[in-house]
Design an enzyme around this catalytic site. Structure first.
Site, PDB file in Angstrom:
ATOM      1  N   HIS A 130      40.155   2.220 -19.529  1.00 56.52           N
ATOM      2  CA  HIS A 130      40.271   1.224 -18.477  1.00 56.52           C
ATOM      3  C   HIS A 130      40.169   1.863 -17.103  1.00 56.52           C
ATOM      4  O   HIS A 130      40.703   2.954 -16.912  1.00 56.52           O
ATOM      5  CB  HIS A 130      41.635   0.526 -18.632  1.00 56.52           C
TER       6      HIS A 130
ATOM      7  N   GLU B 268      35.130  -1.078 -22.334  1.00 57.23           N
ATOM      8  CA  GLU B 268      36.376  -1.381 -23.049  1.00 57.23           C
ATOM      9  C   GLU B 268      36.309  -2.739 -23.738  1.00 57.23           C
ATOM     10  O   GLU B 268      36.984  -2.972 -24.749  1.00 57.23           O
ATOM     11  CB  GLU B 268      37.579  -1.298 -22.105  1.00 57.23           C
TER      12      GLU B 268
ATOM     13  N   LYS C 103       8.338   5.517 -16.359  1.00 57.99           N
ATOM     14  CA  LYS C 103       8.904   4.147 -16.284  1.00 57.99           C
ATOM     15  C   LYS C 103      10.344   4.179 -15.808  1.00 57.99           C
ATOM     16  O   LYS C 103      10.727   3.470 -14.895  1.00 57.99           O
ATOM     17  CB  LYS C 103       8.769   3.498 -17.666  1.00 57.99           C
TER      18      LYS C 103
ATOM     19  N   TYR D  41       8.966  -5.410 -24.405  1.00 52.43           N
ATOM     20  CA  TYR D  41       9.583  -4.326 -23.636  1.00 52.43           C
ATOM     21  C   TYR D  41       8.852  -4.073 -22.308  1.00 52.43           C
ATOM     22  O   TYR D  41       9.454  -4.043 -21.243  1.00 52.43           O
ATOM     23  CB  TYR D  41       9.515  -3.016 -24.427  1.00 52.43           C
TER      24      TYR D  41
ATOM     25  N   CYS E  31       5.058   8.947 -23.921  1.00 52.75           N
ATOM     26  CA  CYS E  31       6.419   8.956 -23.370  1.00 52.75           C
ATOM     27  C   CYS E  31       6.500   9.720 -22.048  1.00 52.75           C
ATOM     28  O   CYS E  31       7.017   9.224 -21.062  1.00 52.75           O
ATOM     29  CB  CYS E  31       7.383   9.560 -24.390  1.00 52.75           C
TER      30      CYS E  31
ATOM     31  N   CYS F 137       7.989   6.187 -21.213  1.00 50.36           N
ATOM     32  CA  CYS F 137       9.440   6.235 -20.971  1.00 50.36           C
ATOM     33  C   CYS F 137       9.847   6.958 -19.681  1.00 50.36           C
ATOM     34  O   CYS F 137      10.635   6.437 -18.895  1.00 50.36           O
ATOM     35  CB  CYS F 137      10.158   6.950 -22.118  1.00 50.36           C
TER      36      CYS F 137
ATOM     37  N   GLY G 137       5.880 -10.679 -23.163  1.00 50.06           N
ATOM     38  CA  GLY G 137       7.312 -10.964 -23.121  1.00 50.06           C
ATOM     39  C   GLY G 137       8.094  -9.919 -23.892  1.00 50.06           C
ATOM     40  O   GLY G 137       9.209 -10.156 -24.332  1.00 50.06           O
TER      41      GLY G 137
ATOM     42  N   GLU H  46      10.186  -4.795 -18.528  1.00 59.87           N
ATOM     43  CA  GLU H  46      10.514  -3.628 -17.695  1.00 59.87           C
ATOM     44  C   GLU H  46       9.687  -3.614 -16.408  1.00 59.87           C
ATOM     45  O   GLU H  46      10.218  -3.387 -15.321  1.00 59.87           O
ATOM     46  CB  GLU H  46      10.290  -2.347 -18.508  1.00 59.87           C
TER      47      GLU H  46
HETATM   48  P1  NDP Z   1       5.821  -5.711 -27.623  1.00 56.28           P
HETATM   49  O1  NDP Z   1       5.358  -5.791 -28.997  1.00 56.28           O
HETATM   50  O2  NDP Z   1       7.244  -5.367 -27.330  1.00 56.28           O
HETATM   51  O3  NDP Z   1       5.536  -7.094 -26.885  1.00 56.28           O
HETATM   52  C1  NDP Z   1       4.260  -7.658 -26.859  1.00 56.28           C
HETATM   53  C2  NDP Z   1       4.365  -8.986 -26.140  1.00 56.28           C
HETATM   54  O4  NDP Z   1       3.061  -9.516 -25.918  1.00 56.28           O
HETATM   55  C3  NDP Z   1       5.135 -10.020 -26.949  1.00 56.28           C
HETATM   56  O5  NDP Z   1       5.884 -10.778 -26.045  1.00 56.28           O
HETATM   57  C4  NDP Z   1       4.006 -10.834 -27.590  1.00 56.28           C
HETATM   58  O6  NDP Z   1       4.375 -12.152 -27.822  1.00 56.28           O
HETATM   59  C5  NDP Z   1       2.963 -10.789 -26.510  1.00 56.28           C
HETATM   60  N1  NDP Z   1       1.597 -10.925 -27.015  1.00 56.28           N
HETATM   61  C6  NDP Z   1       1.030 -10.248 -28.053  1.00 56.28           C
HETATM   62  N2  NDP Z   1      -0.268 -10.598 -28.192  1.00 56.28           N
HETATM   63  C7  NDP Z   1      -0.511 -11.512 -27.238  1.00 56.28           C
HETATM   64  C8  NDP Z   1      -1.668 -12.243 -26.865  1.00 56.28           C
HETATM   65  N3  NDP Z   1      -2.806 -12.113 -27.533  1.00 56.28           N
HETATM   66  N4  NDP Z   1      -1.580 -13.081 -25.819  1.00 56.28           N
HETATM   67  C9  NDP Z   1      -0.417 -13.222 -25.147  1.00 56.28           C
HETATM   68  N5  NDP Z   1       0.704 -12.549 -25.442  1.00 56.28           N
HETATM   69  C10 NDP Z   1       0.660 -11.716 -26.479  1.00 56.28           C
HETATM   70  O7  NDP Z   1       4.801  -4.744 -26.911  1.00 56.28           O
HETATM   71  P2  NDP Z   1       4.848  -3.911 -25.573  1.00 56.28           P
HETATM   72  O8  NDP Z   1       3.431  -3.770 -25.207  1.00 56.28           O
HETATM   73  O9  NDP Z   1       5.793  -4.491 -24.586  1.00 56.28           O
HETATM   74  O10 NDP Z   1       5.437  -2.527 -26.067  1.00 56.28           O
HETATM   75  C11 NDP Z   1       4.857  -1.863 -27.199  1.00 56.28           C
HETATM   76  C12 NDP Z   1       5.902  -1.116 -27.973  1.00 56.28           C
HETATM   77  O11 NDP Z   1       6.225   0.054 -27.278  1.00 56.28           O
HETATM   78  C13 NDP Z   1       7.228  -1.855 -28.125  1.00 56.28           C
HETATM   79  O12 NDP Z   1       7.235  -2.726 -29.218  1.00 56.28           O
HETATM   80  C14 NDP Z   1       8.185  -0.724 -28.292  1.00 56.28           C
HETATM   81  O13 NDP Z   1       8.198  -0.361 -29.640  1.00 56.28           O
HETATM   82  C15 NDP Z   1       7.588   0.359 -27.421  1.00 56.28           C
HETATM   83  N6  NDP Z   1       8.245   0.428 -26.105  1.00 56.28           N
HETATM   84  C16 NDP Z   1       9.551   0.746 -26.045  1.00 56.28           C
HETATM   85  C17 NDP Z   1      10.214   0.819 -24.840  1.00 56.28           C
HETATM   86  C18 NDP Z   1      11.646   1.169 -24.791  1.00 56.28           C
HETATM   87  O14 NDP Z   1      12.174   1.683 -25.782  1.00 56.28           O
HETATM   88  N7  NDP Z   1      12.357   0.885 -23.704  1.00 56.28           N
HETATM   89  C19 NDP Z   1       9.514   0.568 -23.581  1.00 56.28           C
HETATM   90  C20 NDP Z   1       8.127   0.214 -23.765  1.00 56.28           C
HETATM   91  C21 NDP Z   1       7.528   0.146 -24.979  1.00 56.28           C
HETATM   92  P3  NDP Z   1       5.141 -12.617 -29.156  1.00 56.28           P
HETATM   93  O15 NDP Z   1       6.555 -12.208 -28.965  1.00 56.28           O
HETATM   94  O16 NDP Z   1       4.962 -14.100 -29.155  1.00 56.28           O
HETATM   95  O17 NDP Z   1       4.468 -11.927 -30.287  1.00 56.28           O
END
Ligand code: NDP
Length: 460
Positions: free
Chosen positions: A438, A443, A50, A179, A42, A47, A177, A183
């Protein structure tokens, strides 16, 4: 037997630091080991840096918006090294505070890698010492997943590298796709980088409400991010001009300056010695724990991302706190993982708490949906087409608001407040009894009078 410590924590991130401090406060003799930098994901590479980059990336739009309010902003230029170095200086400052707080609490800090050697034994690798502790807490976090089988994967960066780039690329393709992908696509495109988001499915942000997913994906596209769906990398290579040439499963190829993986994170248990102590792990390496963060070995516990429950900083902190209260203050406490809000700091940000419409219909049956989309007041004068979306999911039988889903500039801050109401189980009628403030975007949350769909109807 007298152990060296009452508690030995592996990993000085959000969960580990909180557990160490609370245990020490209740009289425990505590040590903590960290092989990277105090503060964990973090503070060091998540976090905090970022969010600072997000702030930095928002100025370009603000300068564009300013014209409608009478401002002329001339010669606005962006300097990446300034932002990068200022962010790192802040990270270093926070790291120092974390260290100071640990020391002030009387926690012994070992800045080296620690490995479990037995149920109550830890080896400190650099100093080659073995120490014993009555209890061991695994709070080692996670790391970015890299598809090692992909040809040329070593040419790609991860989010950890993105904070340290020598120069800002002119173009980048980010795989994922979730977080991190959303971001960083927002950050890079906001800073003027030609950005492609490559997602293997149809719609990004799986797990979020369908309306959030659609809205964010449309906004990314509208603001110039090239969103490519239903495709993955098949190959990454160095192109003729020294840039990266990426080939995709849909037959496309593109030449870009940088390639980034944001395709999930993996628990940091490899090489930690947990198998030697007999600690049970899930297939993905996550430590299996119960609601009190106990593993199957009586003296070993785990909190935070290494357990792969809900991988969010505030959750790790609560888990660490609850563990310390239970084990060292005689107050059995566990964190309730239901109704945890979260936010994706994209452009615009999205935030949610509770059930999505789909989940609510599946679990609760009859639900009513309240939804509004509007252009915030500021955007009208600014000539900015960005729209806000707010959605409430209400259980018909009880009138309880069971889900709140927001996209818009204030979404992350609003969801924190909405989370109190959802967690408290307040009804839609109670929301509506609350008088509006407001003029605000917030709101609208208490002004959504008529449902857009209810009684198991398909979403409008
Ligand atoms: P996420 O689990 O959010 O997303 C992973 C993404 O990668 C998904 O879109 C997934 O697709 C895709 N994916 C997984 N494996 C493959 C693959 N082999 N080939 C292609 N695409 C793939 O992970 P992040 O890495 O973005 O973040 C990790 C975690 O960290 C988050 O889940 C969250 O808990 C935490 N985090 C929180 C934040 C916040 O609170 N703002 C910011 C950053 C991280 P599919 O959907 O199809 O599975």
């Amino acid at each position: 037997m007298q152990h060296n410590y009452d508690l030995f924590v592996i990993g000085a991130g959000s969960g580990g630091v909180r557990a160490a401090r609370i245990a020490a406060k209740h009289g425990a003799r505590v040590a903590i080991a960290e092989d990277h930098r105090i503060g964990g994901t973090c503070v060091i590479r998540g976090c905090v840096p970022k969010k600072l980059l997000v702030y930095g990336s928002e100025f370009a739009q603000s300068f564009r918006d300013a014209a409608g309010f009478g401002w002329t902003v001339e010669n606005a230029r962006f300097d990446w090294p300034t932002l990068r170095d200022n962010v790192q200086a802040e990270v270093t400052r926070l790291e120092g505070l974390y260290r100071k707080n640990l020391e002030a609490a009387g926690v012994a800090v070992y800045e080296e890698r620690a490995r479990v050697e037995g149920a109550q034994t830890i080896r400190l690798e650099k100093s080659d010492r073995v120490v014993s502790a009555e209890r061991i807490l695994i709070a080692a976090g996670g790391h970015t997943y890299r598809p090692l089988e992909l040809k040329g994967q070593e040419l790609a960066i991860t989010s950890s590298d993105a904070f340290h780039l020598k120069q800002l690329p002119q173009s980048i393709v980010i795989a994922g796709g979730g977080y991190i992908a959303v971001e960083f696509a927002s950050i890079f495109s906001g800073l003027g980088v030609s950005t492609t988001l490559l997602y293997r499915g149809e719609k990004i942000l799986r797990g979020f409400d369908a309306d959030i997913r659609t809205h964010v994906q449309n906004e990314l596209t509208r603001t110039g991010v090239n969103v490519v769906t239903n495709a993955v990398f098949t190959d990454i290579a160095i192109g003729p001009d020294g840039r990266r040439r990426v080939s995709l499963s849909n037959g496309m190829a593109m030449d870009v300056d940088q390639v980034m993986f944001a395709i999930g994170r993996v628990p940091n248990t490899s090489g930690l010695g947990l198998e030697s102590a007999g600690v049970a792990l899930r297939e993905n390496g996550a430590v299996i724990v119960d609601q009190y963060s106990r593993t199957n070995v009586a003296s070993i516990f785990a909190v935070g991302d290494v357990t792969d429950r809900i991988n969010l900083t505030p959750v790790a902190i609560r888990e660490g706190h609850a563990f310390a209260l239970t084990q060292f203050a005689g107050k059995p406490t566990h964190f309730d993982h239901a109704d945890v809000a979260s936010a994706v700091f994209g452009r615009p940000p999205a935030a949610a708490i509770g059930l999505t419409e789909t989940d609510a219909r599946a679990r609760l049956g009859r639900v009513s949906i309240y939804r509004t989309t509007f252009r915030p007041m500021k955007n009208i004068l600014a000539g900015n087409e960005q729209r806000t979306m707010m959605k409430l999911v209400v259980e018909d039988e009880t009138d309880r608001v069971v889900g709140v889903h927001l996209v818009g500039p204030e979404a992350p801050d609003l969801i924190q407040v909405a989370a109190i109401a959802v967690k408290a189980g307040l009804t839609k009628a109670q929301w509506d009894e609350t008088c509006a403030v407001h003029p605000t975007a917030a709101e609208e949350l208490v002004l959504m009078g008529e449902p857009v769909s209810h009684d198991n109807e398909a979403p409008a």
